[in-house]
Design a protein around this motif. Structure first.
Motif, short mmCIF file in Angstrom:
data_model
loop_
_atom_site.label_atom_id
_atom_site.label_comp_id
_atom_site.label_asym_id
_atom_site.label_seq_id
_atom_site.Cartn_x
_atom_site.Cartn_y
_atom_site.Cartn_z
N PHE A 168 0.83 -1.21 0.00
CA PHE A 168 0.00 0.00 0.00
C PHE A 168 0.87 1.26 0.00
O PHE A 168 0.40 2.33 0.33
N SER A 169 2.15 1.12 -0.34
CA SER A 169 3.12 2.20 -0.25
C SER A 169 3.30 2.59 1.22
O SER A 169 2.94 1.80 2.12
N ALA A 170 3.83 3.76 1.50
CA ALA A 170 4.08 4.20 2.89
C ALA A 170 4.23 5.70 2.89
O ALA A 170 4.39 6.31 1.83
N GLY A 171 4.21 6.30 4.08
CA GLY A 171 4.38 7.74 4.18
C GLY A 171 3.08 8.47 3.86
O GLY A 171 2.02 7.86 3.79
N PRO A 172 3.17 9.78 3.64
CA PRO A 172 1.94 10.57 3.46
C PRO A 172 1.11 10.15 2.25
O PRO A 172 -0.10 10.36 2.22
N ARG A 173 1.75 9.54 1.24
CA ARG A 173 0.98 9.14 0.05
C ARG A 173 0.54 7.68 0.14
O ARG A 173 0.20 7.06 -0.88
N VAL A 174 0.52 7.14 1.34
CA VAL A 174 0.07 5.76 1.50
C VAL A 174 -1.35 5.62 0.94
O VAL A 174 -2.12 6.59 0.91
N CYS A 175 -1.69 4.43 0.47
CA CYS A 175 -3.02 4.19 -0.12
C CYS A 175 -4.13 4.63 0.83
O CYS A 175 -4.18 4.21 1.98
N THR A 176 -5.02 5.45 0.33
CA THR A 176 -6.16 5.92 1.13
C THR A 176 -7.06 4.75 1.52
O THR A 176 -7.70 4.78 2.57
N GLY A 177 -7.12 3.77 0.63
CA GLY A 177 -8.09 2.69 0.82
C GLY A 177 -7.51 1.44 1.47
O GLY A 177 -8.13 0.37 1.39
N ALA A 178 -6.34 1.54 2.14
CA ALA A 178 -5.69 0.33 2.66
C ALA A 178 -6.59 -0.44 3.64
O ALA A 178 -6.78 -1.66 3.51
N GLY A 179 -7.17 0.27 4.60
CA GLY A 179 -8.03 -0.38 5.60
C GLY A 179 -9.27 -0.96 4.93
O GLY A 179 -9.71 -2.07 5.24
N PHE A 180 -9.81 -0.19 4.01
CA PHE A 180 -10.99 -0.61 3.25
C PHE A 180 -10.67 -1.91 2.50
O PHE A 180 -11.43 -2.88 2.52
N ALA A 181 -9.51 -1.92 1.82
CA ALA A 181 -9.14 -3.08 1.00
C ALA A 181 -8.92 -4.32 1.86
O ALA A 181 -9.29 -5.44 1.47
N MET A 182 -8.32 -4.14 3.05
CA MET A 182 -8.09 -5.30 3.93
C MET A 182 -9.42 -5.87 4.39
O MET A 182 -9.63 -7.09 4.38
N ALA A 183 -10.36 -5.00 4.78
CA ALA A 183 -11.67 -5.48 5.25
C ALA A 183 -12.41 -6.20 4.13
O ALA A 183 -12.93 -7.31 4.31
N GLU A 184 -12.41 -5.58 2.97
CA GLU A 184 -13.11 -6.16 1.83
C GLU A 184 -12.55 -7.54 1.47
O GLU A 184 -13.29 -8.49 1.24
#
Ligand code: HEM
Length: 456
Positions: free
Chosen positions: A397-413
Motif C-alpha cells: 500500500f506504499s508508505a508515508g503521506p501518500r500511503v493508499c487511502t483505501g488500505a483499511g478498506f481493501a483489507m476489510a473487503e
C-alpha cells in the motif's frame, strides 16, 4: 500431506540485453524487464537514451523517498501524463498543495468509523459474488474483478454493479484496459519526457466515455445532496466534506476525477490481490483446510443481514494469507517518483528528472530481508521477526503521506470476500494452467488464473 507448489515467478531477462530488446520488453510487461539479481541488489541504475532511472532496494533509501523527503520526490510527471486521460487531476496524480487539499477532503471518508458504516454494502457485494460462482473450472480474475467493482459501486454510490450506468462503466473500463495495457508504468518506457504521449484512438474514446458516465453519476449525486435526499455513502461523505483550511467542497468536476481513481485504484488492485490469494490457497491444500474451518464462522449469517464489522476479527489466518499474497504479488508492483534536485544515492549522482523507483515487488521478495522470500508461508505473519521485515520491506500500500487511502478498506473487503468464498467452496488448481505474473496496470496473470471450484 500433499505437496504445496512454489508460487509462480515472472520470466526474468538476462543481466545484459541490447537497447531495442529493452524497449520491446518494457512495452510488453515491466516485470520481465527486470533481471533476477534485483532480488539481492541494493540499487539498480538504468541509463538509456531518454531514460535515467534508479530502483532503490534498501530500507533506508525507500524510507528517504517515501517518508522522510516525499516532497523532494513527487509523483513522476511521466506517470501523470500517462494517466491524465482517465484520471484528470485526481489525488493519485497530483502533487504539492493540490494533492494535500484533496487528501484532507478524502481521508475522513476512509477512517475506521466510516469503514464500519460501509460494511453492510461490502457484505451485500460478497454475497452477490458468492452467488455468481459455479462448480467447475473457471478463470477467477474475471470473478474477482466483478466482485471488486461491485464493492466500489455499492460503497461509493449505493448501487450494485447491475445498475445500468455502473455496469457500463465496468465494461467500458475493461475495453479501456485492453486498449492501453501498461498505462501506469508507461513512465518507464524510454522516450523523451517532452515528447507528447501517444494514446491509441480506442484508449481516448473509452476514457472519454468512462468520464462522461461518471459525470452522470456524480452530477446526479450533487443534485440529491442539494435536495437533502442523498444516501449516506462514501460519495456523499466526500462531496459534503469541507476542506478544514478553506471551507470549500469538491465541485462536481473535481469529484469526477476522484471517483475515477476510486474506481480504478479500488477495483483493479483488489481484483488482482484476491485472484492471486485464491490461487495460492488452491495450491496449498493443507493450509486451505485450516482456512475453510476458520471461514465457517460466517455460516450462520449467510443469506441474512450483514453481521457486525467485528466478525472480521474471527479470521486471523485468512488475513495473514492475504498479507502473504500481497507480499508475493503486490498489485502495484512499482512506484515511480521523480528527483527534483541533485541527489547522491549509494555514491551515484542523480540529476533532477531522474525516475526513482520503489518496488513493492522486489522489496517483498528481497533475499537480504525475508526468509524463503519466494515461498508462500502465511504462518510467517505470526512470527515476531516478521514485524521488522514488514516495517522495512512490506509496501503493497506504499508508505508515508501518500500511503493508499483505501488500505483499511481493501483489507476489510478482502478478508470478507475470501471468508465468504471459503465458507462454501473448495479450490484446486487446474492441471497445466500455471499463471505467469506480468505487470499491466496491476500484476496480473498472462493467461488468467484458472481454478477448479467444488462446493463443500
Ligand atoms: C488490495 C488493494 C489495494 C492496493 C494493493 C492498493 C495499493 C496502492 C498503492 C501502492 C498506492 C500508492 C501508489 C503510488 O504512490 O504510486 C495507492 C494509492 C491510492 N489508493 Fe490504493 N490500493 C488498494 C485499494 C484501494 C482502494 C479500495 C481504494 C479506494 C476505494 C484505493 C484508493 C487509493 C487512492 C485514492 C490512492 C492515491 C493516494 C495518494 O496518492 O495520495 N486503493 N494504492
Amino acid at each position: 500431506m500433499r505437496a504445496p507448489q512454489m508460487p509462480p515467478m515472472p520470466e526474468h531477462r538476462p543481466d545484459r540485453v541490447p537497447f531495442w530488446r529493452h524497449v520491446m520488453l518494457f512495452k510488453r510487461d515491466i516485470l520481465s524487464t527486470q533481471p533476477a539479481r534485483l532480488y539481492r541488489a541494493k540499487m539498480a541504475e538504468v541509463k538509456l537514451p531518454f531514460l535515467h532511472s534508479v530502483m532503490v532496494n534498501t530500507p533506508d533509501l525507500v524510507w528517504l523517498v517515501l517518508q522522510e523527503r516525499p516532497s523532494d520526490f513527487p509523483k513522476s510527471e511521466r506517470v501523470r501524463e500517462g494517466l491524465k486521460l482517465l484520471l484528470g487531476e485526481s489525488v493519485f496524480v497530483t502533487n504539492g498543495a493540490t494533492w494535500a487539499r484533496q487528501r484532507r477532503m478524502i481521508d475522513p471518508a476512509f477512517e475506521g468509523g466510516r469503514l464500519r458504516d460501509t460494511f453492510p454494502a461490502m457484505w451485500a457485494a460478497a454475497e452477490a459474488a458468492a452467488a455468481r460462482l459455479a462448480p467447475g473450472a473457471r478463470e477467477i480474475e474475471e470473478a474477482t474483478s466483478h466482485a471488486a467493482a461491485d464493492v466500489i459501486f455499492r460503497t461509493l454510490f449505493s448501487v450494485p454493479i447491475e445498475d445500468a450506468t455502473a455496469s457500463e462503466v465496468y465494461h467500458t473500463f475493461r475495453a479501456h484496459q485492453r486498449s492501453s495495457p501498461i498505462l501506469n508504468l508507461a513512465a518507464l518506457i524510454p522516450m523523451p519526457g517532452w515528447a507528447p504521449r501517444y494514446f491509441p484512438r480506442a484508449t481516448r474514446e473509452t476514457a472519454r466515455h468512462i468520464r462522461s458516465l461518471i459525470t452522470t453519476m456524480t452530477a446526479r449525486r450533487m443534485a440529491e445532496i442539494e435536495a437533502g435526499t442523498a444516501p449516506d455513502d462514501l460519495a456523499t461523505k466526500i462531496m459534503t466534506t469541507r476542506d478544514p483550511e478553506t471551507g470549500a467542497r469538491f465541485t462536481t468536476e473535481e469529484m469526477v476525477d476522484q471517483v475515477a481513481i476510486f474506481f480504478l485504484a479500488g477495483h483493479e488492485t483488489s481484483a488482482s490481490a484476491l485472484a492471486w490469494t485464491l490461487y495460492l490457497i488452491a495450491t496449498h491444500p493443507d493450509w486451505q483446510a485450516k482456512l475453510i474451518e476458520e471461514a465457517q464462522a460466517l455460516g450462520p449469517h449467510l443469506g441474512g443481514p450483514a453481521p457486525d464489522f467485528a466478525i472480521l476479527r474471527q479470521f486471523p489466518l485468512i488475513r495473514d494469507t492475504f498479507r502473504e499474497a500481497l507480499r508475493l504479488y503486490p498489485p502495484v508492483p512499482m512506484l515511480v517518483r521523480e528527483a527534483t534536485r541533485p541527489e547522491t544515492f549509494r555514491e551515484r549522482r542523480l540529476g533532477p528528472g531522474t525516475q526513482v523507483i520503489v518496488s513493492p515487488w522486489h522489496m517483498g521478495r528481497n533475499e537480504r530481508i525475508w526468509d524463503a522470500p519466494h515461498e508462500f508461508r502465511p504462518e510467517r505473519w505470526q512470527e515476531a521477526a516478521t514485524k521488522r521485515c514488514a516495517r522495512d520491506a512490506f509496501l503493497p500500500f506504499s508508505a508515508g503521506p501518500r500511503v493508499c487511502t483505501g488500505a483499511g478498506f481493501a483489507m476489510a473487503e478482502a478478508v470478507l470476500i475470501l471468508a465468504r468464498i471459503l465458507c462454501e467452496w473448495e479450490l484446486a488448481p487446474v492441471a497445466g494452467r500455471v499463471p505467469v505474473p506480468i505487470a499491466h496496470m496491476t500484476v496480473r496473470a498472462k493467461d488468467g488464473i484458472w481454478l477448479e471450484l467444488r462446493r463443500l
